[in-house]
Design an enzyme around this catalytic site. Structure first.
Site, PDB file in Angstrom:
ATOM      1  N   HIS A 131     -13.506  -4.512  16.464  1.00  0.00           N
ATOM      2  CA  HIS A 131     -13.900  -3.283  15.778  1.00  0.00           C
ATOM      3  C   HIS A 131     -14.127  -2.165  16.793  1.00  0.00           C
ATOM      4  O   HIS A 131     -14.426  -2.418  17.958  1.00  0.00           O
ATOM      5  CB  HIS A 131     -15.209  -3.491  15.009  1.00  0.00           C
ATOM      6  CG  HIS A 131     -15.151  -4.544  13.950  1.00  0.00           C
ATOM      7  ND1 HIS A 131     -14.431  -4.379  12.788  1.00  0.00           N
ATOM      8  CD2 HIS A 131     -15.707  -5.781  13.853  1.00  0.00           C
ATOM      9  CE1 HIS A 131     -14.561  -5.470  12.035  1.00  0.00           C
ATOM     10  NE2 HIS A 131     -15.317  -6.340  12.660  1.00  0.00           N
TER      11      HIS A 131
ATOM     12  N   ASP B  77     -19.008  -2.648  25.636  1.00  0.00           N
ATOM     13  CA  ASP B  77     -17.690  -2.015  25.480  1.00  0.00           C
ATOM     14  C   ASP B  77     -16.583  -2.834  26.141  1.00  0.00           C
ATOM     15  O   ASP B  77     -16.706  -3.260  27.290  1.00  0.00           O
ATOM     16  CB  ASP B  77     -17.719  -0.606  26.097  1.00  0.00           C
ATOM     17  CG  ASP B  77     -16.464   0.176  25.725  1.00  0.00           C
ATOM     18  OD1 ASP B  77     -15.932  -0.038  24.612  1.00  0.00           O
ATOM     19  OD2 ASP B  77     -16.015   0.991  26.538  1.00  0.00           O
ATOM     20  N   HIS B  78     -15.496  -3.025  25.395  1.00  0.00           N
ATOM     21  CA  HIS B  78     -14.340  -3.770  25.877  1.00  0.00           C
ATOM     22  C   HIS B  78     -14.716  -5.207  26.271  1.00  0.00           C
ATOM     23  O   HIS B  78     -14.171  -5.766  27.222  1.00  0.00           O
ATOM     24  CB  HIS B  78     -13.628  -3.023  27.028  1.00  0.00           C
ATOM     25  CG  HIS B  78     -12.788  -1.888  26.510  1.00  0.00           C
ATOM     26  ND1 HIS B  78     -13.346  -0.728  26.035  1.00  0.00           N
ATOM     27  CD2 HIS B  78     -11.447  -1.754  26.345  1.00  0.00           C
ATOM     28  CE1 HIS B  78     -12.380   0.086  25.628  1.00  0.00           C
ATOM     29  NE2 HIS B  78     -11.233  -0.510  25.793  1.00  0.00           N
TER      30      HIS B  78
ATOM     31  N   HIS C 146     -11.618 -11.230  16.126  1.00  0.00           N
ATOM     32  CA  HIS C 146     -10.981  -9.967  15.758  1.00  0.00           C
ATOM     33  C   HIS C 146     -11.874  -8.874  16.353  1.00  0.00           C
ATOM     34  O   HIS C 146     -12.804  -9.184  17.096  1.00  0.00           O
ATOM     35  CB  HIS C 146     -10.877  -9.850  14.243  1.00  0.00           C
ATOM     36  CG  HIS C 146     -12.196  -9.895  13.562  1.00  0.00           C
ATOM     37  ND1 HIS C 146     -12.894 -11.070  13.366  1.00  0.00           N
ATOM     38  CD2 HIS C 146     -12.996  -8.916  13.076  1.00  0.00           C
ATOM     39  CE1 HIS C 146     -14.046 -10.804  12.778  1.00  0.00           C
ATOM     40  NE2 HIS C 146     -14.139  -9.495  12.602  1.00  0.00           N
TER      41      HIS C 146
ATOM     42  N   GLU D  67     -19.814  -1.090  11.763  1.00  0.00           N
ATOM     43  CA  GLU D  67     -18.799  -2.059  12.174  1.00  0.00           C
ATOM     44  C   GLU D  67     -17.415  -1.543  11.804  1.00  0.00           C
ATOM     45  O   GLU D  67     -16.437  -1.753  12.520  1.00  0.00           O
ATOM     46  CB  GLU D  67     -19.070  -3.391  11.467  1.00  0.00           C
ATOM     47  CG  GLU D  67     -18.331  -4.557  12.048  1.00  0.00           C
ATOM     48  CD  GLU D  67     -18.891  -5.858  11.521  1.00  0.00           C
ATOM     49  OE1 GLU D  67     -19.817  -6.403  12.151  1.00  0.00           O
ATOM     50  OE2 GLU D  67     -18.421  -6.338  10.461  1.00  0.00           O
TER      51      GLU D  67
ATOM     52  N   HIS E 170     -15.307  -9.810  18.222  1.00  0.00           N
ATOM     53  CA  HIS E 170     -16.331 -10.790  17.900  1.00  0.00           C
ATOM     54  C   HIS E 170     -15.736 -11.815  16.932  1.00  0.00           C
ATOM     55  O   HIS E 170     -14.629 -11.653  16.428  1.00  0.00           O
ATOM     56  CB  HIS E 170     -17.607 -10.160  17.327  1.00  0.00           C
ATOM     57  CG  HIS E 170     -17.543  -9.712  15.906  1.00  0.00           C
ATOM     58  ND1 HIS E 170     -18.665  -9.540  15.137  1.00  0.00           N
ATOM     59  CD2 HIS E 170     -16.498  -9.387  15.109  1.00  0.00           C
ATOM     60  CE1 HIS E 170     -18.316  -9.123  13.938  1.00  0.00           C
ATOM     61  NE2 HIS E 170     -17.030  -9.026  13.882  1.00  0.00           N
TER      62      HIS E 170
ATOM     63  N   CYS F 152     -13.269 -13.794   8.894  1.00  0.00           N
ATOM     64  CA  CYS F 152     -14.090 -13.335  10.026  1.00  0.00           C
ATOM     65  C   CYS F 152     -14.408 -14.482  10.978  1.00  0.00           C
ATOM     66  O   CYS F 152     -14.896 -14.253  12.089  1.00  0.00           O
ATOM     67  CB  CYS F 152     -15.393 -12.706   9.544  1.00  0.00           C
ATOM     68  SG  CYS F 152     -15.140 -11.284   8.484  1.00  0.00           S
TER      69      CYS F 152
END
Lengths: 139, 139, 139, 139, 139, 139
Positions: free
Chosen positions: A44, A82-83, A42, A127, A17, A36
């Site tokens: 998580h 996801d992914h 980046h 997170e 994100h 950020c």
């Protein structure tokens, strides 16, 4: 016995994100979100804790069928995020900053009312192992 | 959306303490606190979980600026207690037993009202991975 | 089957220490150890992982009797260091700096040769959840 | 100060169980509980978190004597369930399905009113690191 | 005493990556890497464990100055990869697939020979709490 | 580059077992294994860590295809032991005591040679969060 029990199950998804508000300038984004806001984003390993509650069934003594609940969360939340790159790949976050608070709200909305007799009581989104947001539907 | 979200951040400090009440005799202290009353003290890796809550900001979708909140906790709590002997080095605990319950209250008092728009909702202090005290400001 | 298996058990103790070498001046100690040299010390929840190895017993299929091994570690290590100030209360560290490396060596020396048929293979001492020292008897 | 603090302690027991309701047929049990209904049962490392609350004692600053509370939980819960097959060895679960929800209720009942001045506030039972049930006495 | 001790410190960075080899077609990438090849990437909270080894210093009893070692890892690894998209923002991974194995090798190369008297013994990189790669310099 | 990298993946299964050797009397079993010899057995959430090693592939930079390796471990280990009573349901343990050491050996035997180019380097089996056995194929 007439009692209310909570049941919590834990799930994971890995996503990218970028904290970024399109209504703010690049400079403002950088000022508010620091690294950020880096352009390429980046990521998580997010952990989602889903809490349902209700009266245990008279015979089975369960509040929710754990396997069914898992399928609901997998279908409506994990497979969706996801992914993925949340800002680019997920419609919800095209115009809404994917802060951990907003992710918690979105997960709540996608799960609310989906557990049959059991009610959704709380959604917690980690997170990092040190930071989480939690929403219980309170207005 | 009009919603209340909680955000929790986690911190660590390493400190010594001795469970000891000066108003009690050595024997009483030994009886009540056992080996925790040993004269030269012992220590822990304390973990402090700080929960703030509020409505996410309309634009940024955040309840609290995580980096600012970290600075507040670092300045007002971690730097004060980290690598200290609580009974000897920290004024709060000169005449107050540094039980984990009292540490939670003191951390609350040092953080309450320090997060701007966001309210302090809860302080949790882990003394070991198996024991914690929690205070939410309730009288 | 002729095989060598390792078995690891985990233990905890809570202690104070101060990083300090009496052969160095106060200033040198401060320079080398920073806040870890604070006069009144600080503390940790130490975790000790003890690894033994050997051939599983033909009948029982165990390398070491877990309950007996626990008693050995409790008697020779945990009871000695738990709820103590290492520098003041433990002879070993009166003239030796209680660095996590030295603690690992001392634990090794106190456990070596104490597990009957099974050999001590490795001692790991965690000072915090992020830092550990490990010694396997290598000269 | 007049405040209410919560204190939580964590415990473990290892047990077998089988999800099974004698009032349902084998087929129904299999349908509802899947592999959890396997005839010979399976097992878990259960973790029990016990939360008590109350006003810290004026002098000692503690809500509950941690060592006494540990003895209560050990005597009334851990020793009863540890290294047992819940369905076969524990009377409570002879005619009641040992779901994690029911285990939480049973632990509550066995601990309620056992902590002197401090009240039992919450019982949380983890069946795996990803699933727990929680009961706070609410009817 | 003449002994060799290992010391391990743990670090974290949050980054995006995409498993992708430019020498392979889109289809091949998709076939080999599945959803990890998604165009916009995904992310992880990476954990890096750095192990150094050596003889403890005669006086201080330490293998490595923990604070200095932290600075080295922060400067050479964490600041370089934290809050970055590895494929886009980090030169190393422009033409090399950022698999967890390759990340471990790159971290090794950036840290090797940087700890003065102490030798780098091992680098472990966790991509998720369930998967890690480890490299010890072995050819 | 010519290097050897290790990759570790982690898996879980929940099972019952009873420490018991049929060649020993009830009394001997009780003496050697204590409450672990209780007739109806007890259970654990086992964690299996599987380490493979090899040279990263020139193009992909991976030692093992993580998804394939997961399928192998799921098919050959997890599905076989999950939600089972090891002594009663699993042939391996009908006449062999299901000690954690023996489980590690059996897992090794079931996985050895199953990862194509990558070699099995190590199997670690956690019986509780505090105890594990490890086998690396050493005779």
């Amino acid at each position: 016995m007439h009692t209310v029990i909570q049941v919590t199950q834990s799930f994971e998804f890995s996503a990218s994100h970028r904290l970024y508000c399109s209504s703010m300038s690049e400079d403002e984004n950088r000022q508010v979100f620091g690294k950020c806001a880096n352009k390429n984003g980046h990521g998580h390993n997010y952990v989602v804790e889903v809490t349902t509650c209700g009266q245990p069934h008279d015979t089975t003594g369960t509040v929710v069928d754990l396997a069914s609940a898992q399928r609901v969360v997998k279908d409506r939340v994990i497979d969706r995020f996801d992914h993925k790159h949340l800002n680019h790949d997920c419609e919800e976050f095209r115009s809404m900053n994917p802060s951990v608070e907003n992710i918690a709200r979105v997960v709540w909305d996608r799960l609310h009312g989906q557990f049959g007799q059991a009610e959704l009581a709380r959604v917690r989104v980690w997170e990092t192992p040190k930071t989480y947001a939690e929403y219980d539907g309170e207005d």
